[in-house]
Design an enzyme around this catalytic site. Sequence first.
Site, PDB file in Angstrom:
ATOM      1  N   ASP A   1      -0.707   5.011   7.704  1.00 25.44           N
ATOM      2  CA  ASP A   1      -1.008   3.584   7.648  1.00 25.44           C
ATOM      3  C   ASP A   1      -0.926   2.945   9.027  1.00 25.44           C
ATOM      4  OD1 ASP A   1      -1.117   4.122   4.975  1.00 25.44           O
ATOM      5  OD2 ASP A   1       0.748   3.096   4.467  1.00 25.44           O
TER       6      ASP A   1
ATOM      7  N   ASP B   1      -4.695  11.396   0.283  1.00 22.11           N
ATOM      8  CA  ASP B   1      -3.509  10.590  -0.036  1.00 22.11           C
ATOM      9  C   ASP B   1      -2.334  11.446  -0.488  1.00 22.11           C
ATOM     10  OD1 ASP B   1      -3.879   7.738   0.405  1.00 22.11           O
ATOM     11  OD2 ASP B   1      -5.580   7.933  -0.961  1.00 22.11           O
TER      12      ASP B   1
ATOM     13  N   SER C   1      -2.230  -1.338   2.712  1.00 24.94           N
ATOM     14  CA  SER C   1      -1.227  -1.287   3.784  1.00 24.94           C
ATOM     15  C   SER C   1      -0.932  -2.645   4.398  1.00 24.94           C
ATOM     16  CB  SER C   1      -1.634  -0.292   4.871  1.00 24.94           C
ATOM     17  OG  SER C   1      -1.670   1.003   4.351  1.00 24.94           O
TER      18      SER C   1
END
Length: 504
Positions: free
Chosen positions: A200, A53, A154
Amino acid sequence: MSVPKFNDLSFYSDPSAHKSRYANLVKTFKSKYPNDEIEFFARSPGRVNLIGDHIDYNYFPVLPMAIEVDVVAAVSTNNNDMIVIANTDSAKFPKETVSLAEEFTIDREHHTWANYFKCGLIVASKFLQEKAMTKLKGMNITFSGTVPTGGGLSSSAAFCVASTLAVLYANGVEDISKADLTRITVVSEHYLGLNNGGMDQCASVYGEQGKALFIQFKPQLKGTPFEFPVKNLTFVITNSLQVSNKYETAPIHYNLRVVEMAIAGDLLAKKLNVEGKEGIVKDSNVDTYSLRGVMDGYCGAWDGEDLDVGVVHLEKMIDVVGKTLTKEGGYTVEQCCEEMGLTPEEFHSRYLKKIPVKFDVLKLYERALHVYRESLRVLKTLQLLSTVVDASQFLQTFGSLMNESQHDLDILNESSNPKLNEICSIALANGAYGSRVTGAGWGGSIVHLTTTENLPKLTKSLEAYYKREFPGITDEEIREAVIDSKPATGSCLVKLDFSHALQG
Protein backbone atom coordinates in the site's frame (compact mmCIF):
# COMPACT_ATOMS: atom_id res chain seq x y z
CA MET A 1 14.42 9.31 -7.21
CA SER A 2 12.95 12.02 -4.97
CA VAL A 3 9.38 12.81 -4.04
CA PRO A 4 8.38 15.46 -6.62
CA LYS A 5 7.37 19.07 -5.92
CA PHE A 6 4.74 21.00 -7.86
CA ASN A 7 3.55 24.60 -8.00
CA ASP A 8 0.21 23.68 -9.57
CA LEU A 9 -2.21 20.76 -9.96
CA SER A 10 -0.65 19.32 -13.10
CA PHE A 11 -0.14 15.97 -11.33
CA TYR A 12 -3.89 15.32 -11.71
CA SER A 13 -5.29 14.09 -15.03
CA ASP A 14 -7.84 16.95 -14.92
CA PRO A 15 -6.41 19.74 -12.74
CA SER A 16 -9.48 21.98 -13.05
CA ALA A 17 -11.67 19.30 -11.45
CA HIS A 18 -9.68 19.56 -8.20
CA LYS A 19 -9.35 23.33 -7.84
CA SER A 20 -12.54 23.83 -5.82
CA ARG A 21 -11.51 21.11 -3.38
CA TYR A 22 -8.16 22.78 -2.72
CA ALA A 23 -9.91 26.13 -2.38
CA ASN A 24 -12.17 24.58 0.27
CA LEU A 25 -9.14 23.12 2.02
CA VAL A 26 -7.50 26.57 2.13
CA LYS A 27 -10.74 28.12 3.42
CA THR A 28 -11.07 25.48 6.15
CA PHE A 29 -7.42 25.88 7.14
CA LYS A 30 -7.86 29.66 7.53
CA SER A 31 -10.98 29.15 9.64
CA LYS A 32 -9.10 26.78 11.96
CA TYR A 33 -5.87 28.81 12.13
CA PRO A 34 -6.73 32.44 11.22
CA ASN A 35 -3.24 33.75 12.05
CA ASP A 36 -1.37 31.18 9.93
CA GLU A 37 -0.38 31.02 6.28
CA ILE A 38 -0.16 27.66 4.53
CA GLU A 39 3.49 26.90 3.80
CA PHE A 40 2.97 23.76 1.72
CA PHE A 41 0.66 20.87 0.93
CA ALA A 42 1.72 17.22 1.39
CA ARG A 43 -0.26 14.71 -0.66
CA SER A 44 -0.42 10.94 -1.05
CA PRO A 45 -2.93 8.87 -3.06
CA GLY A 46 -4.88 5.71 -2.47
CA ARG A 47 -4.21 2.62 -4.52
CA VAL A 48 -6.01 -0.24 -6.18
CA ASN A 49 -4.32 -3.61 -6.42
CA LEU A 50 -4.88 -5.11 -9.85
CA ILE A 51 -3.65 -8.58 -8.91
CA GLY A 52 -1.70 -10.06 -5.99
CA ASP A 53 -3.54 -9.73 -2.66
CA HIS A 54 -2.49 -11.17 0.70
CA ILE A 55 0.93 -12.05 -0.69
CA ASP A 56 2.96 -8.89 -0.02
CA TYR A 57 3.59 -9.82 3.62
CA ASN A 58 5.07 -13.05 2.28
CA TYR A 59 7.43 -10.97 0.10
CA PHE A 60 5.97 -11.93 -3.28
CA PRO A 61 5.64 -9.17 -5.91
CA VAL A 62 2.33 -7.42 -6.63
CA LEU A 63 0.78 -5.26 -9.37
CA PRO A 64 -1.07 -2.21 -7.97
CA MET A 65 -1.53 1.32 -9.25
CA ALA A 66 -1.98 4.66 -7.50
CA ILE A 67 -5.38 6.29 -8.11
CA GLU A 68 -6.49 9.92 -8.05
CA VAL A 69 -8.44 9.80 -4.80
CA ASP A 70 -5.98 11.03 -2.20
CA VAL A 71 -5.19 12.62 1.15
CA VAL A 72 -3.91 16.21 1.14
CA ALA A 73 -2.48 18.04 4.16
CA ALA A 74 -2.26 21.85 4.30
CA VAL A 75 0.57 22.71 6.69
CA SER A 76 2.01 25.63 8.64
CA THR A 77 4.82 25.46 11.21
CA ASN A 78 5.52 27.22 14.51
CA ASN A 79 7.70 26.96 17.61
CA ASN A 80 5.03 25.53 19.90
CA ASP A 81 5.45 22.11 21.49
CA MET A 82 2.36 20.69 19.83
CA ILE A 83 0.86 19.59 16.55
CA VAL A 84 -2.79 20.40 15.89
CA ILE A 85 -4.63 18.40 13.25
CA ALA A 86 -8.01 19.28 11.77
CA ASN A 87 -10.07 18.03 8.84
CA THR A 88 -12.41 19.48 6.24
CA ASP A 89 -14.89 16.87 7.50
CA SER A 90 -14.84 18.09 11.09
CA ALA A 91 -18.00 16.21 12.07
CA LYS A 92 -16.35 12.88 11.37
CA PHE A 93 -12.78 13.89 12.23
CA PRO A 94 -12.76 16.53 15.02
CA LYS A 95 -9.71 18.65 15.82
CA GLU A 96 -7.02 16.82 17.83
CA THR A 97 -3.79 17.89 19.51
CA VAL A 98 -0.56 15.92 19.81
CA SER A 99 1.98 17.09 22.38
CA LEU A 100 5.63 17.18 21.34
CA ALA A 101 6.72 17.46 24.97
CA GLU A 102 5.69 13.87 25.71
CA GLU A 103 6.66 10.49 24.31
CA PHE A 104 4.45 9.52 21.37
CA THR A 105 2.14 6.71 22.37
CA ILE A 106 -0.86 5.13 20.67
CA ASP A 107 -3.74 3.88 22.77
CA ARG A 108 -5.15 1.04 20.67
CA GLU A 109 -8.20 0.84 22.92
CA HIS A 110 -9.11 4.45 22.11
CA HIS A 111 -9.68 4.36 18.35
CA THR A 112 -9.30 7.87 16.91
CA TRP A 113 -8.10 9.30 13.62
CA ALA A 114 -5.20 10.95 15.48
CA ASN A 115 -3.71 7.47 15.96
CA TYR A 116 -3.05 7.26 12.22
CA PHE A 117 -1.32 10.64 12.29
CA LYS A 118 0.80 9.45 15.21
CA CYS A 119 1.90 6.47 13.12
CA GLY A 120 3.31 8.87 10.55
CA LEU A 121 4.73 11.13 13.25
CA ILE A 122 6.54 8.25 14.97
CA VAL A 123 8.29 6.97 11.83
CA ALA A 124 9.11 10.52 10.72
CA SER A 125 10.65 11.38 14.10
CA LYS A 126 12.76 8.20 14.03
CA PHE A 127 14.02 9.16 10.56
CA LEU A 128 14.82 12.69 11.76
CA GLN A 129 16.72 11.24 14.73
CA GLU A 130 18.82 9.23 12.27
CA LYS A 131 19.71 12.59 10.68
CA ALA A 132 20.53 14.08 14.11
CA MET A 133 17.47 16.36 13.87
CA THR A 134 15.83 15.83 17.25
CA LYS A 135 13.82 19.01 17.95
CA LEU A 136 10.47 18.81 16.16
CA LYS A 137 8.62 21.93 15.05
CA GLY A 138 5.07 22.60 16.06
CA MET A 139 2.59 22.31 13.21
CA ASN A 140 -0.97 23.29 12.35
CA ILE A 141 -2.44 20.94 9.76
CA THR A 142 -5.76 20.58 7.99
CA PHE A 143 -6.44 17.38 6.05
CA SER A 144 -8.73 16.73 3.11
CA GLY A 145 -9.34 13.14 2.01
CA THR A 146 -11.22 11.62 -0.92
CA VAL A 147 -10.13 8.00 -0.38
CA PRO A 148 -13.18 6.22 1.08
CA THR A 149 -12.42 4.90 4.56
CA GLY A 150 -12.85 1.15 4.85
CA GLY A 151 -13.19 0.92 1.07
CA GLY A 152 -10.18 -1.27 0.37
CA LEU A 153 -8.28 1.52 -1.42
CA SER A 154 -5.70 2.11 1.33
CA SER A 155 -7.06 5.27 2.91
CA SER A 156 -4.99 4.56 6.02
CA ALA A 157 -1.75 4.15 4.05
CA ALA A 158 -2.43 7.35 2.09
CA PHE A 159 -3.07 9.21 5.35
CA CYS A 160 0.01 7.82 7.11
CA VAL A 161 2.29 8.57 4.14
CA ALA A 162 0.92 12.12 3.73
CA SER A 163 1.38 12.69 7.48
CA THR A 164 4.95 11.39 7.40
CA LEU A 165 5.81 13.53 4.39
CA ALA A 166 4.30 16.61 6.06
CA VAL A 167 6.34 16.14 9.25
CA LEU A 168 9.58 15.52 7.36
CA TYR A 169 9.26 18.55 5.09
CA ALA A 170 8.16 20.80 7.96
CA ASN A 171 11.32 19.81 9.84
CA GLY A 172 13.78 20.63 7.11
CA VAL A 173 13.95 17.47 5.01
CA GLU A 174 13.68 19.33 1.70
CA ASP A 175 14.53 16.34 -0.44
CA ILE A 176 13.40 12.83 0.46
CA SER A 177 13.82 9.85 -1.78
CA LYS A 178 10.85 7.68 -2.68
CA ALA A 179 12.85 4.71 -1.39
CA ASP A 180 13.31 6.29 2.06
CA LEU A 181 9.70 7.45 2.33
CA THR A 182 8.52 3.95 1.45
CA ARG A 183 10.99 2.25 3.79
CA ILE A 184 9.93 4.21 6.85
CA THR A 185 6.17 4.22 6.19
CA VAL A 186 5.91 0.48 5.46
CA VAL A 187 6.01 -0.15 9.21
CA SER A 188 3.91 2.86 10.25
CA GLU A 189 0.66 0.94 10.71
CA HIS A 190 2.43 -1.74 12.74
CA TYR A 191 2.10 0.74 15.63
CA LEU A 192 -1.65 0.23 15.40
CA GLY A 193 -1.23 -3.53 15.55
CA LEU A 194 -1.77 -4.23 11.85
CA ASN A 195 0.85 -6.60 10.47
CA ASN A 196 0.67 -5.43 6.86
CA GLY A 197 3.17 -5.83 4.08
CA GLY A 198 4.52 -2.90 2.08
CA MET A 199 2.34 -2.83 -1.03
CA ASP A 200 0.00 0.00 0.00
CA GLN A 201 2.72 2.46 0.97
CA CYS A 202 4.94 1.60 -1.99
CA ALA A 203 2.09 2.07 -4.47
CA SER A 204 1.12 5.38 -2.87
CA VAL A 205 4.68 6.72 -3.02
CA TYR A 206 5.87 5.37 -6.37
CA GLY A 207 2.73 5.97 -8.46
CA GLU A 208 3.17 7.60 -11.87
CA GLN A 209 0.50 9.12 -14.08
CA GLY A 210 -0.61 6.62 -16.71
CA LYS A 211 1.48 3.75 -15.30
CA ALA A 212 0.81 0.80 -13.01
CA LEU A 213 3.53 -0.63 -10.76
CA PHE A 214 5.45 -3.87 -10.39
CA ILE A 215 6.39 -3.88 -6.70
CA GLN A 216 9.06 -6.25 -5.43
CA PHE A 217 10.01 -6.88 -1.82
CA LYS A 218 13.04 -9.13 -2.31
CA PRO A 219 15.95 -8.85 -2.67
CA GLN A 220 14.99 -5.21 -2.00
CA LEU A 221 11.84 -3.10 -1.92
CA LYS A 222 11.30 -1.25 -5.19
CA GLY A 223 8.54 -0.13 -7.52
CA THR A 224 8.94 -0.32 -11.29
CA PRO A 225 6.35 1.59 -13.39
CA PHE A 226 4.95 -0.05 -16.53
CA GLU A 227 2.36 0.78 -19.16
CA PHE A 228 -0.39 -1.47 -20.46
CA PRO A 229 -0.18 -2.29 -24.19
CA VAL A 230 -3.91 -1.70 -24.76
CA LYS A 231 -4.69 2.00 -25.13
CA ASN A 232 -8.46 1.78 -24.61
CA LEU A 233 -8.07 -0.28 -21.43
CA THR A 234 -9.52 1.22 -18.26
CA PHE A 235 -10.30 0.07 -14.75
CA VAL A 236 -13.56 0.64 -12.91
CA ILE A 237 -13.42 0.62 -9.13
CA THR A 238 -16.62 -0.04 -7.22
CA ASN A 239 -16.99 0.54 -3.51
CA SER A 240 -19.21 -2.28 -2.26
CA LEU A 241 -20.35 0.03 0.59
CA GLN A 242 -19.52 -2.80 2.97
CA VAL A 243 -17.11 -0.99 5.28
CA SER A 244 -14.12 -3.15 6.13
CA ASN A 245 -12.15 -1.80 9.09
CA LYS A 246 -8.93 -3.81 9.10
CA TYR A 247 -8.09 -2.90 12.68
CA GLU A 248 -11.40 -3.68 14.35
CA THR A 249 -11.78 -7.03 12.53
CA ALA A 250 -8.07 -7.92 12.47
CA PRO A 251 -8.25 -10.82 14.98
CA ILE A 252 -10.67 -12.79 12.77
CA HIS A 253 -9.62 -11.51 9.35
CA TYR A 254 -6.40 -9.75 8.33
CA ASN A 255 -4.14 -10.60 11.25
CA LEU A 256 -5.49 -14.15 11.34
CA ARG A 257 -4.33 -14.58 7.74
CA VAL A 258 -0.89 -13.29 8.73
CA VAL A 259 -0.70 -15.81 11.58
CA GLU A 260 -2.04 -18.73 9.50
CA MET A 261 0.51 -18.06 6.74
CA ALA A 262 3.29 -17.71 9.31
CA ILE A 263 2.44 -21.08 10.87
CA ALA A 264 2.15 -22.62 7.39
CA GLY A 265 5.63 -21.27 6.62
CA ASP A 266 7.15 -22.87 9.70
CA LEU A 267 5.38 -26.20 9.17
CA LEU A 268 6.46 -26.35 5.52
CA ALA A 269 10.01 -25.39 6.51
CA LYS A 270 10.10 -28.27 8.99
CA LYS A 271 8.62 -30.87 6.64
CA LEU A 272 10.71 -29.79 3.64
CA ASN A 273 13.97 -29.62 5.62
CA VAL A 274 14.31 -25.89 4.99
CA GLU A 275 14.44 -25.16 8.73
CA GLY A 276 17.91 -23.93 9.67
CA LYS A 277 19.17 -24.00 6.08
CA GLU A 278 22.03 -21.59 5.41
CA GLY A 279 20.86 -18.25 4.06
CA ILE A 280 17.18 -18.88 4.88
CA VAL A 281 16.06 -16.75 7.82
CA LYS A 282 12.87 -16.25 9.78
CA ASP A 283 11.80 -13.08 8.02
CA SER A 284 8.02 -12.82 8.47
CA ASN A 285 6.30 -10.11 10.53
CA VAL A 286 5.97 -12.61 13.38
CA ASP A 287 9.53 -13.99 13.24
CA THR A 288 8.72 -17.18 11.34
CA TYR A 289 9.73 -18.50 7.94
CA SER A 290 7.81 -16.63 5.25
CA LEU A 291 6.28 -18.61 2.40
CA ARG A 292 8.70 -16.82 0.05
CA GLY A 293 11.60 -17.88 2.27
CA VAL A 294 10.40 -21.49 2.24
CA MET A 295 10.25 -21.43 -1.57
CA ASP A 296 13.77 -20.02 -1.82
CA GLY A 297 15.05 -22.62 0.63
CA TYR A 298 13.37 -25.53 -1.13
CA CYS A 299 13.70 -24.54 -4.79
CA GLY A 300 16.76 -22.31 -4.69
CA ALA A 301 16.96 -18.55 -4.28
CA TRP A 302 14.94 -16.55 -6.83
CA ASP A 303 16.25 -13.10 -7.76
CA GLY A 304 12.76 -11.73 -8.42
CA GLU A 305 13.73 -10.78 -11.97
CA ASP A 306 13.78 -13.99 -14.01
CA LEU A 307 10.07 -14.64 -14.49
CA ASP A 308 10.53 -18.09 -16.01
CA VAL A 309 12.48 -19.29 -12.95
CA GLY A 310 9.87 -17.78 -10.62
CA VAL A 311 7.07 -19.57 -12.47
CA VAL A 312 8.84 -22.94 -12.22
CA HIS A 313 9.46 -22.47 -8.49
CA LEU A 314 5.88 -21.44 -7.77
CA GLU A 315 4.41 -24.34 -9.74
CA LYS A 316 6.64 -26.67 -7.73
CA MET A 317 5.46 -25.16 -4.43
CA ILE A 318 1.80 -25.47 -5.45
CA ASP A 319 2.37 -29.19 -5.96
CA VAL A 320 4.31 -29.52 -2.70
CA VAL A 321 1.65 -27.76 -0.60
CA GLY A 322 -0.96 -30.31 -1.67
CA LYS A 323 1.30 -33.19 -0.65
CA THR A 324 2.62 -31.66 2.58
CA LEU A 325 -0.22 -29.74 4.25
CA THR A 326 -2.70 -32.58 4.13
CA LYS A 327 -5.48 -31.38 6.42
CA GLU A 328 -7.82 -29.54 4.07
CA GLY A 329 -10.46 -27.73 6.06
CA GLY A 330 -8.12 -26.72 8.85
CA TYR A 331 -5.71 -27.79 11.58
CA THR A 332 -6.57 -27.67 15.26
CA VAL A 333 -3.95 -26.34 17.66
CA GLU A 334 -3.42 -29.93 18.85
CA GLN A 335 -2.78 -31.14 15.30
CA CYS A 336 -0.33 -28.29 14.69
CA CYS A 337 1.53 -29.12 17.89
CA GLU A 338 1.72 -32.79 16.94
CA GLU A 339 3.15 -32.08 13.48
CA MET A 340 5.55 -29.39 14.69
CA GLY A 341 6.75 -31.17 17.83
CA LEU A 342 5.60 -28.40 20.17
CA THR A 343 3.64 -28.30 23.41
CA PRO A 344 0.45 -26.18 23.41
CA GLU A 345 2.25 -23.66 25.62
CA GLU A 346 5.17 -23.41 23.19
CA PHE A 347 2.79 -23.08 20.24
CA HIS A 348 0.83 -20.29 21.92
CA SER A 349 3.98 -18.42 22.92
CA ARG A 350 5.51 -18.70 19.45
CA TYR A 351 2.48 -17.95 17.25
CA LEU A 352 -0.46 -16.57 19.21
CA LYS A 353 1.05 -14.26 21.81
CA LYS A 354 2.38 -11.46 19.61
CA ILE A 355 -0.76 -10.99 17.50
CA PRO A 356 -4.17 -11.60 19.13
CA VAL A 357 -6.35 -13.76 16.86
CA LYS A 358 -9.59 -15.76 17.16
CA PHE A 359 -10.24 -19.03 15.33
CA ASP A 360 -11.70 -22.51 15.49
CA VAL A 361 -9.19 -24.09 13.11
CA LEU A 362 -6.13 -22.82 11.25
CA LYS A 363 -6.49 -23.23 7.48
CA LEU A 364 -2.82 -23.67 6.65
CA TYR A 365 -3.30 -25.60 3.40
CA GLU A 366 -5.80 -23.12 1.95
CA ARG A 367 -3.79 -20.01 2.89
CA ALA A 368 -0.46 -21.34 1.62
CA LEU A 369 -2.04 -22.54 -1.62
CA HIS A 370 -3.59 -19.10 -2.14
CA VAL A 371 -0.23 -17.36 -1.68
CA TYR A 372 1.60 -19.53 -4.20
CA ARG A 373 -1.24 -19.53 -6.77
CA GLU A 374 -1.80 -15.79 -6.50
CA SER A 375 1.94 -15.13 -6.82
CA LEU A 376 2.01 -17.30 -9.93
CA ARG A 377 -0.78 -15.20 -11.45
CA VAL A 378 1.25 -12.03 -10.86
CA LEU A 379 4.19 -13.49 -12.77
CA LYS A 380 1.93 -14.73 -15.57
CA THR A 381 0.53 -11.21 -15.88
CA LEU A 382 4.06 -9.84 -16.17
CA GLN A 383 4.88 -12.45 -18.81
CA LEU A 384 1.75 -11.39 -20.69
CA LEU A 385 2.87 -7.76 -20.57
CA SER A 386 6.17 -8.69 -22.21
CA THR A 387 4.50 -10.81 -24.93
CA VAL A 388 3.30 -9.36 -28.21
CA VAL A 389 -0.43 -10.14 -28.40
CA ASP A 390 -3.38 -8.29 -29.89
CA ALA A 391 -5.66 -6.21 -27.67
CA SER A 392 -8.46 -8.77 -27.52
CA GLN A 393 -6.13 -11.58 -26.46
CA PHE A 394 -4.51 -9.39 -23.81
CA LEU A 395 -7.86 -8.39 -22.32
CA GLN A 396 -9.18 -11.96 -22.33
CA THR A 397 -6.02 -13.43 -20.76
CA PHE A 398 -5.53 -10.74 -18.12
CA GLY A 399 -9.25 -10.88 -17.33
CA SER A 400 -9.08 -14.64 -16.82
CA LEU A 401 -6.16 -14.23 -14.40
CA MET A 402 -8.15 -11.64 -12.43
CA ASN A 403 -11.17 -13.96 -12.30
CA GLU A 404 -9.03 -16.88 -11.10
CA SER A 405 -7.67 -14.56 -8.42
CA GLN A 406 -11.21 -13.71 -7.29
CA HIS A 407 -12.06 -17.42 -7.08
CA ASP A 408 -9.12 -18.08 -4.77
CA LEU A 409 -9.76 -14.98 -2.67
CA ASP A 410 -13.27 -16.33 -2.13
CA ILE A 411 -12.56 -20.05 -1.66
CA LEU A 412 -8.97 -20.29 -0.37
CA ASN A 413 -8.39 -16.96 1.40
CA GLU A 414 -12.05 -16.43 2.33
CA SER A 415 -11.76 -12.65 2.04
CA SER A 416 -14.72 -12.26 -0.32
CA ASN A 417 -18.41 -12.80 0.43
CA PRO A 418 -21.68 -13.38 -1.47
CA LYS A 419 -22.40 -9.68 -2.06
CA LEU A 420 -18.90 -9.04 -3.42
CA ASN A 421 -19.23 -12.11 -5.63
CA GLU A 422 -22.56 -10.77 -6.92
CA ILE A 423 -20.98 -7.46 -7.95
CA CYS A 424 -18.26 -9.37 -9.81
CA SER A 425 -20.87 -11.45 -11.64
CA ILE A 426 -22.88 -8.38 -12.67
CA ALA A 427 -19.75 -6.70 -14.02
CA LEU A 428 -18.62 -9.77 -15.98
CA ALA A 429 -22.04 -9.99 -17.61
CA ASN A 430 -21.91 -6.34 -18.65
CA GLY A 431 -18.58 -5.60 -20.26
CA ALA A 432 -15.88 -6.43 -17.70
CA TYR A 433 -13.17 -8.89 -18.73
CA GLY A 434 -12.05 -9.48 -15.16
CA SER A 435 -13.41 -8.55 -11.71
CA ARG A 436 -11.88 -9.15 -8.31
CA VAL A 437 -11.93 -7.93 -4.74
CA THR A 438 -8.98 -5.62 -4.17
CA GLY A 439 -7.05 -4.92 -0.99
CA ALA A 440 -7.71 -6.62 2.32
CA GLY A 441 -11.23 -7.73 1.36
CA TRP A 442 -14.16 -8.63 3.65
CA GLY A 443 -15.97 -5.70 2.06
CA GLY A 444 -14.26 -2.70 0.55
CA SER A 445 -13.79 -2.35 -3.19
CA ILE A 446 -13.74 -4.39 -6.37
CA VAL A 447 -11.65 -3.64 -9.46
CA HIS A 448 -12.98 -4.39 -12.95
CA LEU A 449 -10.96 -4.60 -16.17
CA THR A 450 -12.82 -3.12 -19.14
CA THR A 451 -12.47 -0.85 -22.17
CA THR A 452 -13.63 2.67 -22.87
CA GLU A 453 -16.16 1.22 -25.34
CA ASN A 454 -17.66 -1.08 -22.69
CA LEU A 455 -17.57 1.54 -19.94
CA PRO A 456 -21.11 2.97 -20.36
CA LYS A 457 -22.80 -0.45 -20.26
CA LEU A 458 -20.70 -1.56 -17.28
CA THR A 459 -21.29 1.56 -15.20
CA LYS A 460 -25.02 1.53 -16.00
CA SER A 461 -25.36 -2.06 -14.76
CA LEU A 462 -23.46 -1.26 -11.57
CA GLU A 463 -25.55 1.85 -10.94
CA ALA A 464 -28.68 -0.30 -11.28
CA TYR A 465 -27.25 -2.69 -8.66
CA TYR A 466 -26.70 0.13 -6.17
CA LYS A 467 -30.21 1.50 -6.66
CA ARG A 468 -31.66 -1.96 -6.13
CA GLU A 469 -29.43 -2.87 -3.18
CA PHE A 470 -29.48 0.51 -1.42
CA PRO A 471 -32.92 2.14 -1.79
CA GLY A 472 -32.63 5.89 -1.30
CA ILE A 473 -29.01 6.11 -2.43
CA THR A 474 -28.34 9.45 -4.13
CA ASP A 475 -26.83 9.97 -7.57
CA GLU A 476 -23.83 11.66 -5.94
CA GLU A 477 -23.25 8.64 -3.68
CA ILE A 478 -23.37 6.36 -6.73
CA ARG A 479 -20.86 8.56 -8.57
CA GLU A 480 -18.53 8.28 -5.57
CA ALA A 481 -19.03 4.50 -5.42
CA VAL A 482 -18.40 3.79 -9.13
CA ILE A 483 -15.27 5.40 -10.56
CA ASP A 484 -13.21 4.70 -13.63
CA SER A 485 -9.57 5.43 -12.99
CA LYS A 486 -6.31 5.67 -14.84
CA PRO A 487 -3.04 5.25 -12.91
CA ALA A 488 -2.16 8.42 -10.96
CA THR A 489 0.83 10.35 -9.64
CA GLY A 490 2.18 9.20 -6.29
CA SER A 491 3.16 11.18 -3.19
CA CYS A 492 4.16 14.79 -3.81
CA LEU A 493 4.57 18.23 -2.28
CA VAL A 494 2.76 21.36 -3.48
CA LYS A 495 4.28 24.72 -2.62
CA LEU A 496 2.91 27.87 -0.99
CA ASP A 497 2.42 30.16 -3.99
CA PHE A 498 -0.34 27.86 -5.25
CA SER A 499 -2.48 28.43 -2.15
CA HIS A 500 -2.28 32.18 -2.79
CA ALA A 501 -3.46 31.58 -6.35
CA LEU A 502 -6.43 29.61 -5.06
CA GLN A 503 -7.48 32.39 -2.69
CA GLY A 504 -7.35 34.80 -5.58
